[in-house]
Design a protein around this motif. Structure first.
Motif, mmCIF file in Angstrom:
data_model
loop_
_atom_site.group_PDB
_atom_site.id
_atom_site.type_symbol
_atom_site.label_atom_id
_atom_site.label_comp_id
_atom_site.label_asym_id
_atom_site.label_seq_id
_atom_site.Cartn_x
_atom_site.Cartn_y
_atom_site.Cartn_z
ATOM 1 N N GLU A 257 0.851 -1.180 0.000
ATOM 2 C CA GLU A 257 0.000 0.000 0.000
ATOM 3 C C GLU A 257 0.888 1.232 0.000
ATOM 4 N N VAL A 258 0.367 2.318 -0.527
ATOM 5 C CA VAL A 258 1.141 3.547 -0.578
ATOM 6 C C VAL A 258 0.222 4.715 -0.243
ATOM 7 N N VAL A 259 0.733 5.661 0.503
ATOM 8 C CA VAL A 259 0.000 6.888 0.824
ATOM 9 C C VAL A 259 0.442 7.952 -0.174
ATOM 10 N N LEU A 260 -0.459 8.336 -1.061
ATOM 11 C CA LEU A 260 -0.097 9.242 -2.152
ATOM 12 C C LEU A 260 -0.275 10.712 -1.806
ATOM 13 N N PHE A 261 -1.396 11.039 -1.188
ATOM 14 C CA PHE A 261 -1.805 12.442 -1.099
ATOM 15 C C PHE A 261 -1.543 13.073 0.269
ATOM 16 N N ASN A 262 -0.502 12.576 0.944
ATOM 17 C CA ASN A 262 -0.214 13.123 2.268
ATOM 18 C C ASN A 262 0.850 14.216 2.236
ATOM 19 N N ASN A 263 1.327 14.595 1.051
ATOM 20 C CA ASN A 263 2.311 15.679 0.981
ATOM 21 C C ASN A 263 2.058 16.531 -0.257
ATOM 22 N N ILE A 264 2.601 17.702 -0.229
ATOM 23 C CA ILE A 264 2.349 18.688 -1.285
ATOM 24 C C ILE A 264 2.968 18.282 -2.614
ATOM 25 N N TRP A 265 4.025 17.448 -2.557
ATOM 26 C CA TRP A 265 4.704 17.067 -3.789
ATOM 27 C C TRP A 265 3.826 16.190 -4.670
ATOM 28 N N THR A 266 3.046 15.311 -4.056
ATOM 29 C CA THR A 266 2.133 14.484 -4.851
ATOM 30 C C THR A 266 1.084 15.348 -5.533
ATOM 31 N N TRP A 267 0.515 16.296 -4.776
ATOM 32 C CA TRP A 267 -0.476 17.197 -5.364
ATOM 33 C C TRP A 267 0.145 18.010 -6.490
ATOM 34 N N ALA A 268 1.377 18.467 -6.273
ATOM 35 C CA ALA A 268 2.064 19.228 -7.317
ATOM 36 C C ALA A 268 2.272 18.372 -8.560
ATOM 37 N N ALA A 269 2.651 17.094 -8.363
ATOM 38 C CA ALA A 269 2.871 16.202 -9.495
ATOM 39 C C ALA A 269 1.581 15.973 -10.281
ATOM 40 N N VAL A 270 0.473 15.750 -9.562
ATOM 41 C CA VAL A 270 -0.819 15.542 -10.233
ATOM 42 C C VAL A 270 -1.213 16.773 -11.046
ATOM 43 N N ILE A 271 -1.065 17.949 -10.447
ATOM 44 C CA ILE A 271 -1.424 19.191 -11.143
ATOM 45 C C ILE A 271 -0.529 19.417 -12.356
ATOM 46 N N ILE A 272 0.776 19.155 -12.190
ATOM 47 C CA ILE A 272 1.720 19.356 -13.298
ATOM 48 C C ILE A 272 1.427 18.395 -14.443
ATOM 49 N N VAL A 273 1.218 17.123 -14.138
ATOM 50 C CA VAL A 273 0.937 16.138 -15.196
ATOM 51 C C VAL A 273 -0.355 16.480 -15.916
ATOM 52 N N GLY A 275 -1.747 19.451 -16.128
ATOM 53 C CA GLY A 275 -1.510 20.667 -16.905
ATOM 54 C C GLY A 275 -0.703 20.392 -18.159
ATOM 55 N N LEU A 276 0.310 19.522 -18.057
ATOM 56 C CA LEU A 276 1.121 19.196 -19.231
ATOM 57 C C LEU A 276 0.296 18.481 -20.303
ATOM 58 N N SER A 277 -0.616 17.620 -19.869
ATOM 59 C CA SER A 277 -1.459 16.931 -20.849
ATOM 60 C C SER A 277 -2.334 17.924 -21.606
ATOM 61 N N LEU A 278 -2.880 18.929 -20.897
ATOM 62 C CA LEU A 278 -3.648 19.978 -21.561
ATOM 63 C C LEU A 278 -2.760 20.783 -22.506
ATOM 64 N N PHE A 279 -1.539 21.109 -22.046
ATOM 65 C CA PHE A 279 -0.609 21.899 -22.853
ATOM 66 C C PHE A 279 -0.265 21.179 -24.155
ATOM 67 N N PHE A 280 0.057 19.893 -24.062
ATOM 68 C CA PHE A 280 0.446 19.151 -25.264
ATOM 69 C C PHE A 280 -0.728 18.958 -26.216
ATOM 70 N N LYS A 281 -1.945 18.795 -25.674
ATOM 71 C CA LYS A 281 -3.115 18.699 -26.551
ATOM 72 C C LYS A 281 -3.319 20.009 -27.313
ATOM 73 N N ARG A 282 -3.098 21.125 -26.635
ATOM 74 C CA ARG A 282 -3.204 22.421 -27.306
ATOM 75 C C ARG A 282 -2.093 22.603 -28.337
ATOM 76 N N ARG A 283 -0.882 22.111 -28.027
ATOM 77 C CA ARG A 283 0.211 22.211 -28.990
ATOM 78 C C ARG A 283 -0.078 21.391 -30.244
ATOM 79 N N ILE A 284 -0.683 20.223 -30.043
ATOM 80 C CA ILE A 284 -1.047 19.391 -31.195
ATOM 81 C C ILE A 284 -2.051 20.122 -32.077
#
Length: 295
Positions: A257-273, A275-284
């Protein structure tokens, strides 16, 4: 209210996708029942998901009836052609706001033509699918495997949050806070397989099936994809459970088992990923538009 063929095809795709979602919720509830019973939190979440699934199916009919009652006057051929065009456009990478604007522009165009006594053939020619494809291309939104995969990544981000909420509902009577709830790695792998393999393939099948007005293609394709992905996941689990030589590490991973959302870095990673998916779709899209302008 008679549905045209493409709307029926769209209905089939929605029914199958929602059926899979309800089935997954059912499996989770069955697992929870076997583990000690279904608590109030799990029941509420399951009810919300099932209600959303039912509404997704009914919305195809509800929104069509609403548009028929409140839209501009036009004869049946124009209305059916409009639904055919929008069904194809609905599977594209065009934003919801743009799709709504396209529909409004086409309704105005078709209603004026209907009043003037012109026919669908006079207005768009003999191939509504090509007309829809031209609109999609003009918006730079022709889908490819990358746009489907990026959409799968976005779904995976949502699924992670859903898994967190569902698992929290399972432990709502315990001392775990929402952000401290541990998640099964095996569950994360299952949703990753659904998001990154099944969803992109199903989106491609849906787009192709609606464009070809083939509900059978969508039904058979969805069933085969779901069976293949779940068969792959079950095979991996079985390989781990049998303790095959050289694969012992796999069982260790799946049982953790893993605790994912107990630190700010996980939230930052989710938001960044996300956001990047939206960015690349717009670039396409931007790249596709630039190629059109260079012609």
């Amino acid at each position: 209210m008679k549905l045209n063929h493409k709307t029926k095809t769209l209905m089939v795709s929605v029914l199958i996708m929602m059926g899979v979602l309800v089935a997954m919720v059912g499996v989770m509830l069955l697992k929870a029942k076997e583990s000690g019973g279904i608590d109030a939190g799990e029941a509420v979440i399951a009810g919300i998901i099932i209600a959303m699934a039912v509404f997704s199916v009914l919305s195809v009919l509800i929104f069509r009836r609403f548009r028929e009652r409140h839209g501009p006057e036009m004869d049946g051929s124009f209305r059916n052609t409009l639904e055919d065009i929008m069904a194809v456009i609905g599977t594209s990478n065009i934003s919801a706001v743009e799709k709504r604007q396209i529909r409004e522009d086409l309704m105005d165009l078709f209603s004026e033509a209907s009043v003037d006594g012109r026919t669908v053939l006079d207005l768009i020619g003999e191939n509504p699918d090509q007309f829809a494809a031209d609109i999609i291309e003009a918006h730079g939104a022709r889908n490819n495997i990358w746009t489907y995969l990026l959409s799968g990544v976005q779904f995976f981000m949502f699924y992670l949050l859903f898994i967190q909420l569902y698992t929290y509902a399972q432990h709502v009577d315990e001392m775990h806070g929402f952000f401290a709830v541990p998640l099964d790695i095996s569950t994360i792998i299952l949703f990753a397989a659904v998001s990154l393999i099944a969803i992109p393939l199903m989106m491609w099948i849906k787009h192709t099936g609606i464009r070809k007005s083939s509900p059978y293609m969508i039904a058979i394709g969805f069933v085969l994809i779901i069976a293949a992905v779940f068969g792959l996941v079950i095979g991996v689990y079985a390989l781990a459970d049998k303790g095959v030589t050289g694969w012992g590490w796999l069982q260790d991973v799946l049982n953790k088992e893993v605790v994912l959302f107990n630190n700010i870095w996980t939230w930052a990673a989710v938001i960044i990923v996300f956001g990047l998916s939206l960015f690349f779709k717009r670039r396409i899209r931007k790249h596709a538009l630039n190629r059109i302008l260079e012609k």
